[in-house]
Design a protein around this motif. Structure first.
Motif, PDB file in Angstrom:
ATOM      1  N   MET A 183       0.853  -1.184   0.000  1.00  0.00           N
ATOM      2  CA  MET A 183       0.000   0.000   0.000  1.00  0.00           C
ATOM      3  C   MET A 183       0.887   1.232   0.000  1.00  0.00           C
ATOM      4  SD  MET A 183      -2.811  -0.799   2.934  1.00  0.00           S
ATOM      5  CE  MET A 183      -1.807  -1.848   3.954  1.00  0.00           C
ATOM      6  N   GLU A 184       0.265   2.363  -0.345  1.00  0.00           N
ATOM      7  CA  GLU A 184       0.954   3.636  -0.202  1.00  0.00           C
ATOM      8  C   GLU A 184       1.363   3.799   1.256  1.00  0.00           C
ATOM      9  OE1 GLU A 184       1.987   5.844  -2.414  1.00  0.00           O
ATOM     10  OE2 GLU A 184       1.270   4.446  -3.952  1.00  0.00           O
TER      11      GLU A 184
ATOM     12  N   GLY B 204      -9.656   2.066   5.443  1.00  0.00           N
ATOM     13  CA  GLY B 204      -8.516   1.872   4.554  1.00  0.00           C
ATOM     14  C   GLY B 204      -7.202   2.422   5.080  1.00  0.00           C
ATOM     15  N   ILE B 205      -7.246   3.065   6.243  1.00  0.00           N
ATOM     16  CA  ILE B 205      -5.999   3.620   6.791  1.00  0.00           C
ATOM     17  C   ILE B 205      -5.519   2.766   7.960  1.00  0.00           C
ATOM     18  CG2 ILE B 205      -4.861   5.642   7.795  1.00  0.00           C
ATOM     19  CD1 ILE B 205      -7.094   7.334   6.500  1.00  0.00           C
ATOM     20  N   CYS B 206      -4.232   2.377   7.905  1.00  0.00           N
ATOM     21  CA  CYS B 206      -3.635   1.647   9.009  1.00  0.00           C
ATOM     22  C   CYS B 206      -2.589   2.532   9.664  1.00  0.00           C
ATOM     23  CB  CYS B 206      -2.971   0.364   8.516  1.00  0.00           C
ATOM     24  SG  CYS B 206      -4.124  -0.698   7.666  1.00  0.00           S
ATOM     25  N   TYR B 207      -2.700   2.689  10.954  1.00  0.00           N
ATOM     26  CA  TYR B 207      -1.774   3.528  11.715  1.00  0.00           C
ATOM     27  C   TYR B 207      -0.721   2.630  12.333  1.00  0.00           C
ATOM     28  CZ  TYR B 207      -5.751   6.660  11.193  1.00  0.00           C
ATOM     29  OH  TYR B 207      -6.768   7.421  10.671  1.00  0.00           O
TER      30      TYR B 207
ATOM     31  N   SER C 153       9.126  -5.504  12.985  1.00  0.00           N
ATOM     32  CA  SER C 153       7.753  -5.536  13.478  1.00  0.00           C
ATOM     33  C   SER C 153       7.211  -4.130  13.686  1.00  0.00           C
ATOM     34  CB  SER C 153       7.641  -6.374  14.751  1.00  0.00           C
ATOM     35  OG  SER C 153       8.283  -5.750  15.812  1.00  0.00           O
ATOM     36  N   TYR C 154       5.945  -3.990  13.429  1.00  0.00           N
ATOM     37  CA  TYR C 154       5.281  -2.709  13.660  1.00  0.00           C
ATOM     38  C   TYR C 154       3.862  -2.911  14.160  1.00  0.00           C
ATOM     39  CZ  TYR C 154       4.721  -3.553   8.521  1.00  0.00           C
ATOM     40  OH  TYR C 154       4.530  -4.091   7.274  1.00  0.00           O
ATOM     41  N   SER C 155       3.408  -1.893  14.905  1.00  0.00           N
ATOM     42  CA  SER C 155       2.023  -1.939  15.361  1.00  0.00           C
ATOM     43  C   SER C 155       1.133  -1.674  14.155  1.00  0.00           C
ATOM     44  CB  SER C 155       1.783  -0.905  16.454  1.00  0.00           C
ATOM     45  OG  SER C 155       2.044   0.386  15.966  1.00  0.00           O
ATOM     46  N   TRP C 156      -0.073  -2.150  14.222  1.00  0.00           N
ATOM     47  CA  TRP C 156      -0.994  -2.092  13.084  1.00  0.00           C
ATOM     48  C   TRP C 156      -2.383  -1.827  13.648  1.00  0.00           C
ATOM     49  CZ3 TRP C 156      -0.345  -3.290   7.729  1.00  0.00           C
ATOM     50  CH2 TRP C 156      -1.527  -3.563   7.027  1.00  0.00           C
ATOM     51  N   LYS C 157      -2.789  -0.559  13.555  1.00  0.00           N
ATOM     52  CA  LYS C 157      -4.078  -0.181  14.134  1.00  0.00           C
ATOM     53  C   LYS C 157      -4.992   0.369  13.046  1.00  0.00           C
ATOM     54  CE  LYS C 157      -1.753   1.022  18.392  1.00  0.00           C
ATOM     55  NZ  LYS C 157      -1.564   1.995  19.486  1.00  0.00           N
ATOM     56  N   CYS C 158      -6.234  -0.064  13.074  1.00  0.00           N
ATOM     57  CA  CYS C 158      -7.192   0.397  12.066  1.00  0.00           C
ATOM     58  C   CYS C 158      -8.505   0.798  12.707  1.00  0.00           C
ATOM     59  CB  CYS C 158      -7.523  -0.683  11.058  1.00  0.00           C
ATOM     60  SG  CYS C 158      -6.142  -1.583  10.437  1.00  0.00           S
ATOM     61  N   SER C 159      -9.284   1.517  11.905  1.00  0.00           N
ATOM     62  CA  SER C 159     -10.642   1.918  12.264  1.00  0.00           C
ATOM     63  C   SER C 159     -10.732   2.573  13.637  1.00  0.00           C
ATOM     64  CB  SER C 159     -11.573   0.698  12.236  1.00  0.00           C
ATOM     65  OG  SER C 159     -11.587   0.163  10.940  1.00  0.00           O
ATOM     66  N   PRO C 160     -10.415   3.855  13.673  1.00  0.00           N
ATOM     67  CA  PRO C 160     -10.500   4.580  14.948  1.00  0.00           C
ATOM     68  C   PRO C 160     -11.927   4.555  15.499  1.00  0.00           C
ATOM     69  CG  PRO C 160      -9.526   5.950  13.225  1.00  0.00           C
ATOM     70  CD  PRO C 160     -10.082   4.733  12.557  1.00  0.00           C
ATOM     71  N   THR C 161     -12.062   4.379  16.797  1.00  0.00           N
ATOM     72  CA  THR C 161     -13.367   4.473  17.453  1.00  0.00           C
ATOM     73  C   THR C 161     -13.221   5.501  18.573  1.00  0.00           C
ATOM     74  OG1 THR C 161     -12.813   2.761  19.054  1.00  0.00           O
ATOM     75  CG2 THR C 161     -13.869   2.022  17.030  1.00  0.00           C
ATOM     76  N   ASP C 162     -14.283   5.722  19.307  1.00  0.00           N
ATOM     77  CA  ASP C 162     -14.232   6.689  20.407  1.00  0.00           C
ATOM     78  C   ASP C 162     -13.164   6.326  21.435  1.00  0.00           C
ATOM     79  OD1 ASP C 162     -16.217   7.991  19.162  1.00  0.00           O
ATOM     80  OD2 ASP C 162     -17.834   7.191  20.399  1.00  0.00           O
ATOM     81  N   ASN C 163     -13.000   5.010  21.653  1.00  0.00           N
ATOM     82  CA  ASN C 163     -11.994   4.613  22.650  1.00  0.00           C
ATOM     83  C   ASN C 163     -10.849   3.834  22.013  1.00  0.00           C
ATOM     84  OD1 ASN C 163     -14.699   3.863  22.660  1.00  0.00           O
ATOM     85  ND2 ASN C 163     -14.356   2.125  24.013  1.00  0.00           N
TER      86      ASN C 163
ATOM     87  N   PHE D 104      -0.330   3.307   6.381  1.00  0.00           N
ATOM     88  CA  PHE D 104      -0.605   2.610   5.136  1.00  0.00           C
ATOM     89  C   PHE D 104      -1.980   3.071   4.664  1.00  0.00           C
ATOM     90  CE2 PHE D 104       2.332  -0.829   6.634  1.00  0.00           C
ATOM     91  CZ  PHE D 104       3.132  -0.859   5.512  1.00  0.00           C
ATOM     92  N   ARG D 105      -2.099   3.296   3.377  1.00  0.00           N
ATOM     93  CA  ARG D 105      -3.408   3.668   2.846  1.00  0.00           C
ATOM     94  C   ARG D 105      -3.868   2.652   1.816  1.00  0.00           C
ATOM     95  NH1 ARG D 105      -4.592   8.960   4.199  1.00  0.00           N
ATOM     96  NH2 ARG D 105      -2.845   9.957   5.252  1.00  0.00           N
TER      97      ARG D 105
END
Lengths: 107, 143
Positions: free
Chosen positions: B33-34, B59-62, B75-85, B47-48
């Protein structure tokens, strides 16, 4: 707490709801008998039940004067969909990497 | 039912080439991904990808680089889909390179789904209850 907008991950993030689902995994239960296991008000229990119901984790059936809660697969499927999505995602991407590298060696 | 994601691929190439395709943004974007990755611990990047509305994924991974062992492990952390918490998906992606048979074996391991998520996956996997409950419901209904 809005009952409708909560997704599967948020549903299971709450310890009381997980406890309720564990109880329900053994047996269907009436809302009353479920509530007996928790030190919270009846409306609070009903709210949790509504949240789980809306997210597809349980079904509710009226039998006689009682409302029975039963665990349902749909909510869990939503969790699994996430893992499946990324599993397939990596397979596709790694196949792409393989074909890029294979073309590279031919040159 | 799976709790972690695991893949093994073999490339008939030296590990230095495979490593470049994991750590150089212009090469990573060719297959993944970009991105704005840098193999430096603590570097934060994104990543987009295309959004997947069916799972509510924008579509965005932090990501943040957690570990770098040059030519061996990344290794890297891989976080997607932000929510309130926080994030819905809060995982770790680990790449391991092993020289093998005139090439490189690449292992991918994505772990770190939260403990209670794993617990629920396990519970859902235990399909026995579904049948028992069905039986019970039938019993109740026939009374």
């Amino acid at each position: 707490m809005k009952a409708r907008t909560i997704d599967a991950f948020q549903v299971i993030a709450d310890p009381s709801r997980r406890q309720m689902m564990h109880l329900l995994s053994k047996d269907s239960m009436t809302i009353n008998s479920l509530a007996e296991n928790f030190d919270m008000s009846r409306p609070a229990v009903s709210k949790h039940i509504k949240i789980m119901y809306n997210a597809g984790f349980i079904s509710i059936k009226d039998i006689g004067r009682e409302r029975y809660c039963t665990l349902k697969q749909d909510g869990f499927n939503e969790l699994q969909d996430f893992i499946n999505y990324f599993d397939k995602f990596w397979t596709n991407k790694l196949n792409k990497l393989q074909s890029i590298l294979n073309n590279k060696s031919k040159k | 039912m799976k709790k972690e994601i695991k893949h093994t691929f073999f490339f008939p190439h030296p590990k230095a080439i495979v490593w470049d395709y994991l750590t150089k943004p212009e090469l990573v974007s060719q297959w993944l991904m970009e991105n704005d990755i840098k193999p430096i611990v603590g570097h934060k990047f994104k990543f987009r990808a295309s959004p997947a509305p069916s799972i509510d994924f924008d579509g965005i991974c932090y990501c943040e680089i957690l570990e770098v062992v040059t030519l061996k492990q990344l290794s890297y952390s891989w976080k997607c889909s932000p929510t309130d918490n926080g994030h819905k998906i809060d995982t770790v992606v680990m790449w391991t390179l092993t020289p093998k048979d005139n090439g490189t074996e690449l292992n991918l391991l994505q772990t770190g789904f939260k403990e209670h998520e794993n617990e629920m996956f396990y519970m859902a996997m235990n399909n026995g209850w579904a049948k028992n409950i069905e039986k019970l419901l039938q019993k109740i209904s026939s009374n």
